[in-house]
Scaffold this active site. Structure first.
Site, PDB file in Angstrom:
ATOM      1  N   LYS A  11      35.135  32.707  32.107  1.00 22.96           N
ATOM      2  CA  LYS A  11      34.609  33.541  31.436  1.00 22.96           C
ATOM      3  C   LYS A  11      35.515  34.240  30.392  1.00 22.96           C
ATOM      4  O   LYS A  11      36.678  33.893  30.408  1.00 22.96           O
ATOM      5  CB  LYS A  11      33.929  34.283  31.773  1.00 22.96           C
ATOM      6  CG  LYS A  11      34.722  35.763  32.943  1.00 22.96           C
ATOM      7  CD  LYS A  11      35.131  36.774  32.908  1.00 22.96           C
ATOM      8  CE  LYS A  11      36.276  37.483  33.743  1.00 22.96           C
ATOM      9  NZ  LYS A  11      36.827  38.910  32.608  1.00 22.96           N
ATOM     10  N   PRO A  96      44.355  29.698  32.496  1.00 23.54           N
ATOM     11  CA  PRO A  96      45.093  30.459  33.738  1.00 23.54           C
ATOM     12  C   PRO A  96      44.783  31.630  34.154  1.00 23.54           C
ATOM     13  O   PRO A  96      43.680  32.515  34.129  1.00 23.54           O
ATOM     14  CB  PRO A  96      45.567  31.146  32.137  1.00 23.54           C
ATOM     15  CG  PRO A  96      44.684  30.991  31.328  1.00 23.54           C
ATOM     16  CD  PRO A  96      43.703  29.866  31.868  1.00 23.54           C
ATOM     17  N   ALA A  99      44.633  36.703  33.445  1.00 21.70           N
ATOM     18  CA  ALA A  99      44.385  36.228  32.719  1.00 21.70           C
ATOM     19  C   ALA A  99      43.433  36.675  31.694  1.00 21.70           C
ATOM     20  O   ALA A  99      42.863  37.151  30.399  1.00 21.70           O
ATOM     21  CB  ALA A  99      44.100  34.953  32.645  1.00 21.70           C
ATOM     22  N   GLY A 103      38.769  33.196  36.377  1.00 24.16           N
ATOM     23  CA  GLY A 103      39.572  32.296  37.273  1.00 24.16           C
ATOM     24  C   GLY A 103      39.308  32.109  38.407  1.00 24.16           C
ATOM     25  O   GLY A 103      38.500  31.223  38.761  1.00 24.16           O
ATOM     26  N   GLY A 104      39.676  33.004  39.487  1.00 27.61           N
ATOM     27  CA  GLY A 104      39.067  32.543  40.959  1.00 27.61           C
ATOM     28  C   GLY A 104      37.921  32.975  41.379  1.00 27.61           C
ATOM     29  O   GLY A 104      37.825  33.206  42.125  1.00 27.61           O
ATOM     30  N   SER A 105      37.515  33.843  39.998  1.00 25.79           N
ATOM     31  CA  SER A 105      36.034  33.847  40.527  1.00 25.79           C
ATOM     32  C   SER A 105      34.451  32.927  40.117  1.00 25.79           C
ATOM     33  O   SER A 105      33.945  32.912  40.547  1.00 25.79           O
ATOM     34  CB  SER A 105      35.948  35.429  39.757  1.00 25.79           C
ATOM     35  OG  SER A 105      36.332  35.843  39.634  1.00 25.79           O
ATOM     36  N   ALA A 106      35.310  32.440  39.703  1.00 27.67           N
ATOM     37  CA  ALA A 106      34.774  30.893  38.917  1.00 27.67           C
ATOM     38  C   ALA A 106      34.975  29.684  39.971  1.00 27.67           C
ATOM     39  O   ALA A 106      34.107  28.779  40.027  1.00 27.67           O
ATOM     40  CB  ALA A 106      35.498  30.204  37.560  1.00 27.67           C
ATOM     41  N   ASP A 138      33.916  39.617  39.327  1.00 25.17           N
ATOM     42  CA  ASP A 138      33.249  38.098  38.533  1.00 25.17           C
ATOM     43  C   ASP A 138      32.305  37.367  39.391  1.00 25.17           C
ATOM     44  O   ASP A 138      31.958  36.750  38.124  1.00 25.17           O
ATOM     45  CB  ASP A 138      34.411  38.482  37.750  1.00 25.17           C
ATOM     46  CG  ASP A 138      34.600  38.868  36.740  1.00 25.17           C
ATOM     47  OD1 ASP A 138      33.702  40.030  36.446  1.00 25.17           O
ATOM     48  OD2 ASP A 138      36.377  38.962  36.354  1.00 25.17           O
TER      49      ASP A 138
HETATM   50  O1  C5P Z   1      36.322  42.995  42.314  1.00 34.19           O
HETATM   51  P1  C5P Z   1      37.807  42.630  41.850  1.00 34.19           P
HETATM   52  O2  C5P Z   1      38.191  42.087  43.121  1.00 34.19           O
HETATM   53  O3  C5P Z   1      37.304  41.337  40.653  1.00 34.19           O
HETATM   54  O4  C5P Z   1      38.032  44.432  41.400  1.00 34.19           O
HETATM   55  C1  C5P Z   1      39.886  43.525  41.516  1.00 34.19           C
HETATM   56  C2  C5P Z   1      40.008  45.737  41.179  1.00 34.19           C
HETATM   57  O5  C5P Z   1      39.762  45.996  39.923  1.00 34.19           O
HETATM   58  C3  C5P Z   1      39.537  46.789  42.162  1.00 34.19           C
HETATM   59  O6  C5P Z   1      39.982  46.821  43.390  1.00 34.19           O
HETATM   60  C4  C5P Z   1      39.777  47.675  41.644  1.00 34.19           C
HETATM   61  O7  C5P Z   1      41.065  48.620  41.406  1.00 34.19           O
HETATM   62  C5  C5P Z   1      39.459  46.857  40.567  1.00 34.19           C
HETATM   63  N1  C5P Z   1      37.849  46.965  39.540  1.00 34.19           N
HETATM   64  C6  C5P Z   1      37.174  48.588  39.343  1.00 34.19           C
HETATM   65  N2  C5P Z   1      35.737  48.490  38.593  1.00 34.19           N
HETATM   66  C7  C5P Z   1      35.169  46.778  39.098  1.00 34.19           C
HETATM   67  C8  C5P Z   1      35.909  46.321  39.078  1.00 34.19           C
HETATM   68  C9  C5P Z   1      37.094  46.385  39.685  1.00 34.19           C
HETATM   69  O8  C5P Z   1      37.407  49.728  39.667  1.00 34.19           O
HETATM   70  N3  C5P Z   1      34.104  47.291  37.890  1.00 34.19           N
END
Ligand code: C5P
Length: 285
Positions: A11, A96, A99, A103-106, A138
């Site tokens: 994305k 990548p 990045a 990538g992990g979410s996909a 994501d």
């Molecule tokens: O959900 P994900 O694992 O992608 O989020 C990683 C980190 O990014 C969360 O632990 C948080 O610190 C931050 N984050 C946030 N607000 C979001 C998405 C992510 O603060 N909407």
């Protein structure tokens, strides 16, 4: 034993605004997200009769229960109350990592789609997105794909008209950005400029790629650029080759540029490759 294969598309954030920090520590966002043709391939073997295994072949990516793909598989099986009796997840990585390209979410979303197919589609796309939200912010978008206005943590989604065809150059500088660290940093700075998401939506609705390019903006871009001049350098190279827009995606560090045609994209990519190892040309899907 059955093997299924799914493409996991990367994305880009065409716009990214951080609205506020919430009580739960996450941030409310407003972002137009777009899937692009750059993808990992996720292969799932169900019924191996062996303990769960994740094979990725990359040292910088955890190959166990910390991986979003593993988490998504576990959440899916718990949600439908089935035991796959042994699961192997093989990920061929092209996106990548570190990045801002999800990538992990996909990969997590691809696992949800593959398992749902294996079990005869018991869950709707909305249910898969709900499950995915528990694995990563994501993942719901990656379940949907296309051009989507995302709000909340990313789970409140509204499909927009597809972004028109265009040529995009992406380039990852050597450094990666820690997403939690960057969110913390943005709490301590004043955001001086915000994307105009209404104008972005209107440009997408009109199918006007030049207008879309004008609205591309990510509030994280200046925060990361401050510490990393590479961001500015990549943008400068792309602009010199005629880019209509150049901006960092997500929490970085990939910079993407909307190019006027394939020839200028190839020229920009060629120049970037002299300084940066990860350069690609892609398009919206
Ligand atoms: O959900 P994900 O694992 O992608 O989020 C990683 C980190 O990014 C969360 O632990 C948080 O610190 C931050 N984050 C946030 N607000 C979001 C998405 C992510 O603060 N909407």
């Amino acid at each position: 034993m059955t093997t299924l294969s799914e493409k996991a598309y990367a994305k880009l954030n065409l716009s990214l605004d951080v609205l506020c920090r919430r009580e739960d520590g996450f941030h409310d966002l407003k972002s137009v997200m777009q899937t692009v043709s750059l993808h990992d391939t996720v292969e799932l073997t169900v019924g191996t009769g062996q303990p769960w295994k994740l094979i990725c072949g990359r040292e910088d990516i955890p190959c166990d229960e910390r991986n979003i793909a593993w988490k998504a598989a576990k959440l899916y099986c718990d949600a439908i109350g089935k035991d796959p009796e042994g699961l192997t997840i093989r990920i061929e990585k092209n996106i990548p990592s570190g990045a801002g390209m999800g990538g992990g979410s996909a990969d997590g979303a691809a696992v949800l789609r593959a398992l749902n197919r294996y079990y005869g589609e018991p869950l709707s796309e909305a249910e898969l997105a709900n499950i995915g939200a528990k694995a990563g912010s994501d993942v719901p978008f990656c379940v949907w794909g296309g051009t989507v206005m995302c709000e909340g943590r990313g789970e409140i989604m509204r499909r927009l008209k597809n972004c028109p065809d265009c040529i995009i150059v992406g380039c990852k500088p050597e450094f990666s950005v820690s997403t939690p660290v960057l969110f913390k940093k943005i709490d301590s700075v004043q955001i001086l400029k915000h994307p105009d998401n209404d104008a972005m939506e209107a440009a997408i609705e009109a199918g006007d790629i030049r207008a879309i390019a004008r609205e591309i903006y990510n509030v994280f871009d200046p925060v990361v650029s401050e510490d990393h001049p590479e961001i500015g350098h990549i943008k400068e190279v792309c602009r010199r080759h005629g880019a209509w827009a150049a901006q960092m995606t997500g929490s970085g560090s990939v910079v993407f540029a909307v190019m006027p045609d394939m020839k200028s994209a190839e020229k920009a990519a060629q120049e970037l490759k002299k300084a940066y190892p990860q350069v690609f040309i892609t398009e919206p899907v």
